[in-house]
Each structure stands twice: as C-alpha cells, then as structure tokens.
Design an enzyme around this catalytic site. Structure first.
Site, PDB file in Angstrom:
ATOM      1  N   GLU A   1     -21.613  -7.871  11.990  1.00 59.38           N
ATOM      2  CA  GLU A   1     -20.658  -8.362  13.014  1.00 59.38           C
ATOM      3  C   GLU A   1     -20.302  -9.830  12.753  1.00 59.38           C
ATOM      4  O   GLU A   1     -20.058 -10.595  13.682  1.00 59.38           O
ATOM      5  CB  GLU A   1     -21.234  -8.197  14.437  1.00 59.38           C
ATOM      6  CG  GLU A   1     -21.612  -6.781  14.822  1.00 59.38           C
ATOM      7  CD  GLU A   1     -20.423  -5.854  14.940  1.00 59.38           C
ATOM      8  OE1 GLU A   1     -19.307  -6.336  15.189  1.00 59.38           O
ATOM      9  OE2 GLU A   1     -20.609  -4.638  14.763  1.00 59.38           O
TER      10      GLU A   1
HETATM   11  C1  LIG Z   1     -25.235  -2.348   7.864  1.00 62.51           C
HETATM   12  C2  LIG Z   1     -23.966  -3.186   7.881  1.00 62.51           C
HETATM   13  C3  LIG Z   1     -22.904  -2.769   8.645  1.00 62.51           C
HETATM   14  C4  LIG Z   1     -21.731  -3.524   8.662  1.00 62.51           C
HETATM   15  N1  LIG Z   1     -20.693  -3.080   9.426  1.00 62.51           N
HETATM   16  C5  LIG Z   1     -19.528  -3.736   9.409  1.00 62.51           C
HETATM   17  C6  LIG Z   1     -18.403  -3.239  10.135  1.00 62.51           C
HETATM   18  O1  LIG Z   1     -18.482  -2.198  10.795  1.00 62.51           O
HETATM   19  N2  LIG Z   1     -17.234  -3.940  10.085  1.00 62.51           N
HETATM   20  C7  LIG Z   1     -17.126  -5.088   9.360  1.00 62.51           C
HETATM   21  O2  LIG Z   1     -16.053  -5.687   9.333  1.00 62.51           O
HETATM   22  N3  LIG Z   1     -18.179  -5.584   8.664  1.00 62.51           N
HETATM   23  C8  LIG Z   1     -19.364  -4.930   8.676  1.00 62.51           C
HETATM   24  N4  LIG Z   1     -20.420  -5.410   7.948  1.00 62.51           N
HETATM   25  C9  LIG Z   1     -20.230  -6.673   7.204  1.00 62.51           C
HETATM   26  C10 LIG Z   1     -20.971  -7.801   7.908  1.00 62.51           C
HETATM   27  O3  LIG Z   1     -20.446  -8.042   9.199  1.00 62.51           O
HETATM   28  C11 LIG Z   1     -20.867  -9.103   7.103  1.00 62.51           C
HETATM   29  O4  LIG Z   1     -19.560  -9.598   7.191  1.00 62.51           O
HETATM   30  C12 LIG Z   1     -21.164  -8.909   5.638  1.00 62.51           C
HETATM   31  O5  LIG Z   1     -22.410  -8.255   5.515  1.00 62.51           O
HETATM   32  C13 LIG Z   1     -21.207 -10.267   4.921  1.00 62.51           C
HETATM   33  O6  LIG Z   1     -20.965 -10.072   3.535  1.00 62.51           O
HETATM   34  P1  LIG Z   1     -22.129 -10.012   2.460  1.00 62.51           P
HETATM   35  O7  LIG Z   1     -23.237  -9.163   2.989  1.00 62.51           O
HETATM   36  O8  LIG Z   1     -21.496  -9.646   1.191  1.00 62.51           O
HETATM   37  O9  LIG Z   1     -22.658 -11.490   2.400  1.00 62.51           O
HETATM   38  P2  LIG Z   1     -21.932 -12.728   1.687  1.00 62.51           P
HETATM   39  O10 LIG Z   1     -20.560 -12.909   2.237  1.00 62.51           O
HETATM   40  O11 LIG Z   1     -22.112 -12.635   0.223  1.00 62.51           O
HETATM   41  O12 LIG Z   1     -22.841 -13.919   2.234  1.00 62.51           O
HETATM   42  C14 LIG Z   1     -24.152 -14.189   1.724  1.00 62.51           C
HETATM   43  C15 LIG Z   1     -24.779 -15.256   2.572  1.00 62.51           C
HETATM   44  O13 LIG Z   1     -24.045 -16.486   2.434  1.00 62.51           O
HETATM   45  C16 LIG Z   1     -23.580 -16.924   3.680  1.00 62.51           C
HETATM   46  N5  LIG Z   1     -22.241 -17.458   3.540  1.00 62.51           N
HETATM   47  C17 LIG Z   1     -21.172 -16.846   2.972  1.00 62.51           C
HETATM   48  N6  LIG Z   1     -20.100 -17.637   3.011  1.00 62.51           N
HETATM   49  C18 LIG Z   1     -20.489 -18.780   3.603  1.00 62.51           C
HETATM   50  C19 LIG Z   1     -19.833 -19.979   3.928  1.00 62.51           C
HETATM   51  N7  LIG Z   1     -18.538 -20.183   3.655  1.00 62.51           N
HETATM   52  N8  LIG Z   1     -20.558 -20.933   4.549  1.00 62.51           N
HETATM   53  C20 LIG Z   1     -21.866 -20.750   4.833  1.00 62.51           C
HETATM   54  N9  LIG Z   1     -22.533 -19.644   4.542  1.00 62.51           N
HETATM   55  C21 LIG Z   1     -21.864 -18.659   3.950  1.00 62.51           C
HETATM   56  C22 LIG Z   1     -23.580 -15.690   4.580  1.00 62.51           C
HETATM   57  O14 LIG Z   1     -23.738 -16.038   5.928  1.00 62.51           O
HETATM   58  C23 LIG Z   1     -24.781 -14.932   4.050  1.00 62.51           C
HETATM   59  O15 LIG Z   1     -25.958 -15.402   4.638  1.00 62.51           O
HETATM   60  C24 LIG Z   1     -21.615  -4.695   7.920  1.00 62.51           C
HETATM   61  C25 LIG Z   1     -22.710  -5.122   7.144  1.00 62.51           C
HETATM   62  C26 LIG Z   1     -23.861  -4.388   7.117  1.00 62.51           C
HETATM   63  C27 LIG Z   1     -25.011  -4.863   6.257  1.00 62.51           C
END
Ligand SMILES: Cc1cc2nc3c(=O)[nH]c(=O)nc-3n(C[C@H](O)[C@H](O)[C@H](O)COP(=O)(O)OP(=O)(O)OC[C@H]3O[C@@H](n4cnc5c(N)ncnc54)[C@H](O)[C@@H]3O)c2cc1C
Length: 262
Positions: free
Chosen positions: A79
């Site tokens: 989220e």
């Molecule tokens: C089980 C699950 C269900 C999900 N369901 C949905 C859904 O229904 N709809 C939806 O839209 N999304 C969904 N997501 C996506 C979720 O909301 C996150 O947006 C997504 O997991 C983040 O991308 P990533 O995991 O590739 O992390 P990355 O984007 O690679 O981030 C890695 C880490 O770096 C941090 N980070 C990244 N960019 C920055 C920045 N600019 N500044 C500071 N810190 C940063 C992040 O906070 C994180 O801790 C889901 C994710 C999971 C795991």
C-alpha cells in the site's frame, strides 16, 4: 503502557480520518497516508513487544506470536512503502508554505522521481494541513496536551518555511529532512485526534468516567512530545551528510568491507 498509549492514538487517528471521509471532506490523501504509516509502524512495535514479552515461546511456531510478527511486517511495505509515504506526507504538507515561493511551487508540481505507485495519486491533489490548530473545545484537564499541539504546529510551520527558503526545489532530494517533517506531522495529527476524542469522552462521561482514557491521552502526549522535541529542535543535522557518505561508500564497495577476518 507504550503499547496501550500508541494503540489508543492510532485508533483515534483512524476514527478522525474516517470521520472526515464520512463528513464529505473531498481530499483525505494526506490523512490516509499518515494513518497508513503510523498504523503499520504501531502494529509492528506492538507485535514485536508482544513477542519479546513471550520471549522464548514467542519465537516458536507453535505459538501465535511469530506468525503475528511475520504478518505485521508486510504492512510497512505494501500500500505504498513507508519511506515513499513519508516523502509524500512531507512534500504534500510543504506545498502550502511552498506556494509563496514560486520556485518551490514549480518543483512541487512535478512528479517526484521514485514516487512509483503514488505518482498518479498525486502530490498536487494533497492539501497543506500544517498550520496552527485551534482547540476551542478542549477540556481544561487536557490543556497541557493541547499546548503541545499548538506549539508543535507553530514550530512545524516555522521549520517548513525555513527549509523551503534554504533548499528551494532541492527539498525534493532532502530525505532526512522530509522524514523528520513527516514524523512531526504524524505525531501532531495523532495527538490532535487523541485530544479531540478524549475531550468528547470527558464531556459525555465526566472526568472520573473517562479517567482511563485521560491517562492514555497524557501518556501518548509524553511519548509524542519527546519525539517532537527531538525532531523539531534539529531538523537538519551535520551527521546527515556523514551518514550519506557512509551509505554511498558502502554502495561503491558493494557491501561491508571491514570484516576482521578479511
Ligand atoms: C504482497 C504485496 C502486495 C502488493 N499489492 C499491491 C497492490 O495491490 N497494488 C499496488 O499498487 N501495489 C501493491 N504492492 C506494491 C507495494 O505497495 C509497493 O509499492 C512495492 O512493493 C514497492 O516496490 P518494491 O517492492 O519493488 O520496492 P522498491 O521500490 O525497489 O523499494 C525498495 C526499498 O527502497 C525504498 N525506496 C524506494 N524508492 C525510494 C525513494 N525514492 N526514497 C526512499 N526510499 C525509497 C522503498 O521504500 C523500499 O524500502 C504489493 C506489494 C506486495 C509485496
């Protein structure tokens, strides 16, 4: 006690936000983001403490605690990750003082790199909510709690303007400052919700009837005030640059390079 006070604050913040939605407030994106970040971090703290209290058996799969901990963890990620939502809360809140500074206003209208799923959800739709709160209906017994909100809100407004003037559009890259601004905003919002709820309860049940909630309100104020002071007194710190350098060097090194055996 901390688990109780923060849970009471979280519940109050969520009730305040759903109340705003029910009342037809058209944009509650900032409040929702605050509830998501504060909510997920509160449940994580509470479940972690619960496991610690259960200690050895808390770690065993036969008991429910380790499963609760694993399940609670995802809330910090999905989220919208809490890091991204902190940036959102901060930059959305900075919009209003930023509007007086045209350069910053222009930067704020541009999607911030890295906002990912939130970019559609839009910085430009968010309202500035950081300003002096007025508490005309606060019960006298909660006066000290209301003072913390008023002073905190004024300090936040002052600090917001100062960092905008200092950094201009570069504020979009200042994530240490953004995180502190977001955390101050979250504590002020939660404390506002707690004071409003507790005031109403005192009106309904009298001071003795609301004694437990008054204790939770004062308890949360003490916790929040400590955090607020810590962040507001030093919004920008010399060690921020040092920590950035450590992080950049670690990235260049490809990891930890100081193992005693290497
Ligand atoms: C089980 C699950 C269900 C999900 N369901 C949905 C859904 O229904 N709809 C939806 O839209 N999304 C969904 N997501 C996506 C979720 O909301 C996150 O947006 C997504 O997991 C983040 O991308 P990533 O995991 O590739 O992390 P990355 O984007 O690679 O981030 C890695 C880490 O770096 C941090 N980070 C990244 N960019 C920055 C920045 N600019 N500044 C500071 N810190 C940063 C992040 O906070 C994180 O801790 C889901 C994710 C999971 C795991």
């Amino acid at each position: 006690a901390r688990m109780m006070c923060e849970t009471y604050a979280l519940e109050s913040a969520v009730y305040l936000t759903t109340g705003l939605i029910d009342a037809g407030v058209p944009d509650y994106s900032l409040e929702s983001a605050i509830c998501k970040v504060y909510g997920s971090e509160t449940i994580w703290m509470v479940v972690n403490e619960t496991l610690q209290i259960a200690a050895g058996i808390g770690y065993m799969a036969e008991y429910p605690y380790e499963r609760m901990l694993r399940d609670a963890r995802i809330n910090l990620i999905f989220e919208g990750t809490n890091e991204i939502l902190r940036a959102f809360i901060s930059l959305a809140g900075l919009q209003s003082p930023g509007k007086q500074l045209t350069e910053v206003a222009r930067a704020m209208r541009e999607p911030i790199k890295g906002f990912g799923v939130l970019s559609d959800f839009a910085i430009q739709r968010a309202r500035a909510r950081f300003g002096r709160e007025r508490f005309e209906r606060v019960h006298p017994v909660l006066h000290a709690d209301a003072v913390v909100i008023e002073e905190g809100a004024m300090a936040l407004a002052r600090e917001s303007e100062r960092v905008l003037r200092k950094h201009g559009k570069e504020i979009a890259e200042k994530q240490f400052v953004q995180a502190r601004i977001a955390e101050v905003a979250m504590d002020l919002y939660a404390l506002t919700a707690v004071v409003a709820r507790t005031s109403q309860l005192i009106e309904q049940r009298g001071e003795e009837g609301a004694r437990r909630e008054i204790d939770l309100c004062h308890g949360f104020r003490v916790i929040a005030e400590r955090r607020l002071r810590e962040r507001l007194e030093k919004m920008e710190r010399e060690e921020d640059e040092l920590l950035k350098e450590v992080a950049q060097n670690t990235y260049s090194d490809g990891g930890y390079r100081f193992d005693v055996t290497s």
